[in-house]
Scaffold this motif. Structure first.
Motif, PDB file in Angstrom:
ATOM      1  N   THR A 137      18.060  32.428 -12.548  1.00  0.00           N
ATOM      2  CA  THR A 137      16.795  31.858 -12.066  1.00  0.00           C
ATOM      3  C   THR A 137      15.786  31.648 -13.188  1.00  0.00           C
ATOM      4  O   THR A 137      14.783  30.966 -12.994  1.00  0.00           O
ATOM      5  CB  THR A 137      16.137  32.771 -11.005  1.00  0.00           C
ATOM      6  OG1 THR A 137      15.780  34.028 -11.604  1.00  0.00           O
ATOM      7  CG2 THR A 137      17.085  33.009  -9.839  1.00  0.00           C
ATOM      8  N   VAL A 163      19.145  30.279  -7.261  1.00  0.00           N
ATOM      9  CA  VAL A 163      19.668  29.113  -7.983  1.00  0.00           C
ATOM     10  C   VAL A 163      21.069  28.782  -7.493  1.00  0.00           C
ATOM     11  O   VAL A 163      21.896  29.673  -7.280  1.00  0.00           O
ATOM     12  CB  VAL A 163      19.686  29.378  -9.509  1.00  0.00           C
ATOM     13  CG1 VAL A 163      20.532  28.342 -10.232  1.00  0.00           C
ATOM     14  CG2 VAL A 163      18.273  29.350 -10.059  1.00  0.00           C
ATOM     15  N   LEU A 197      16.571  25.203  -8.390  1.00  0.00           N
ATOM     16  CA  LEU A 197      15.953  26.427  -7.896  1.00  0.00           C
ATOM     17  C   LEU A 197      15.527  26.219  -6.449  1.00  0.00           C
ATOM     18  O   LEU A 197      14.794  25.275  -6.138  1.00  0.00           O
ATOM     19  CB  LEU A 197      14.732  26.802  -8.740  1.00  0.00           C
ATOM     20  CG  LEU A 197      13.996  28.085  -8.313  1.00  0.00           C
ATOM     21  CD1 LEU A 197      14.840  29.314  -8.627  1.00  0.00           C
ATOM     22  CD2 LEU A 197      12.634  28.189  -9.003  1.00  0.00           C
TER      23      LEU A 197
END
Length: 349
Positions: free
Chosen positions: A209, A301, A314
């Motif tokens: 992420t 993600v 994301l």
């Protein structure tokens, strides 16, 4: 989009204003009810509180808001100019206007203005933080016709936070300058002690992420989200940003029902992070430190086909069923190009 609390820019400004105020006067005499340090504290609060309400505010700072020196709402109301036509409590008998020191010629001297237009139709929320007869009052306008009409907010969190900041109170001092300095000092020492107030060290965000991601709404407004190893920063189009620092929570820590003012202030940019897997995607949740309800925002993600290429995106998800609200992209252009894209394998709100 709904981001997460705190404000790194505001904290830097707060440190700077604190240093400046110490140079200007060796005494702690308060000559006006509002100053830049209190303004920074209010901004930190708004950036922490707004995401818990699924809101995101644009601030008028009296200088360069939106490069127009005015804060314009979707109803074409421009602040501070249109305070001249505004009602308070349904009447024009009381005057209201911009007075950033808190002392002015109006019945309601406004020191801060925040507006959120991110709603369907004509709905909006405009907060005007003011002083009336020398006392702080947090006003809100949600009128959709007939011009702005401000009433005292019914939101206890907003009302109490403004009252606390305006009065400069803390658990350790009643003096405005001393209170601000001690709060800043407490915040600094709390940051270095990562096991105080229920914290159990930093929460490590999932490595996938981390990075900078771009979200674009239907109005082509861009929001940038930057995730590091234990921080999440949200930057909106006017350049203002908010940062939350993520911590693990001690398993036996009970959120106090009536947290002290000192704890409320120093934890404004703290959040609890937790990692989990949902539908094969690793997410982490973000919950404000003193928030007793379930986490509101989740970030994860995954890889999707974007313009024919495998691309990491994301996901911003919400709710008990972890449903996707928005999708962020690694570049601003990709976000703009795919503002209407829906991926078939994702569960949207």
């Amino acid at each position: 989009m709904a981001g997460c609390g705190g404000n790194s820019t505001a904290k830097q400004a707060s440190q700077s204003s604190s240093s400046t105020s110490q140079k200007v006067s060796s005494s702690h005499k308060q000559t006006t009810p509002w100053n830049s340090q209190k303004d920074d504290q209010l901004e930190i609060f708004i950036n922490q509180w707004a995401p818990t309400m699924s809101q995101a505010y644009t601030k008028y700072n009296g200088k360069i808001a939106l490069k127009t020196k005015a804060l314009k709402t979707k109803l074409d109301v421009k602040y501070p100019k249109n305070f001249a036509q505004a009602k308070v409590n349904g009447s024009t008998s009381a005057s209201i206007g911009w007075a950033p020191s808190g002392k002015g010629k109006y019945d309601y001297n406004v020191v801060a203005i925040y507006n959120d237009d991110d709603f369907a139709g004509a709905k909006h929320i405009t907060h005007a933080f003011a002083f009336h007869d020398g006392q702080p009052v947090a006003l809100v306008d949600q009128a959709t016709n007939g011009g702005p009409d401000f009433y005292p907010t019914q939101n206890a969190s907003v009302r109490d936070a403004f009252d606390r900041i305006a009065n400069g109170t803390s658990a350790t001092s009643g003096s405005t300058s001393t209170s601000a300095n001690s709060s800043s000092s407490a915040s600094s020492s709390a940051t270095s002690n990562l096991t105080s107030d229920g914290r159990n060290g930093y929460f490590a965000t999932p490595s996938a992420t981390r990075g900078t991601w771009y979200f674009v709404n239907d109005n082509q407004s861009v929001t940038k989200v930057t995730i590091t190893d234990h921080e999440l920063t949200t930057t909106i189009e006017d350049g203002s940003s908010s940062t939350t620092v993520l911590y693990n929570r001690q398993s036996d820590y009970q959120i106090p029902q009536n947290p002290s003012q000192d704890l409320q202030f120093k934890s404004m940019d703290w959040s609890e992070g937790n990692a989990f897997i949902h539908n094969g995607i690793q997410y982490f949740s973000v919950r404000s430190w003193l928030q007793e309800t379930a986490p509101h925002n989740y970030y994860g993600v995954t890889t999707e086909k974007v313009n024919g290429q495998d691309t990491r995106v994301l996901l911003l998800a919400e709710g008990g069923h972890v449903q996707v609200q928005e999708v962020g992209y690694p570049t601003e252009q990709l976000a703009k190009d795919n503002v209407d894209t829906k991926f078939d394998n994702l569960d949207y709100q």
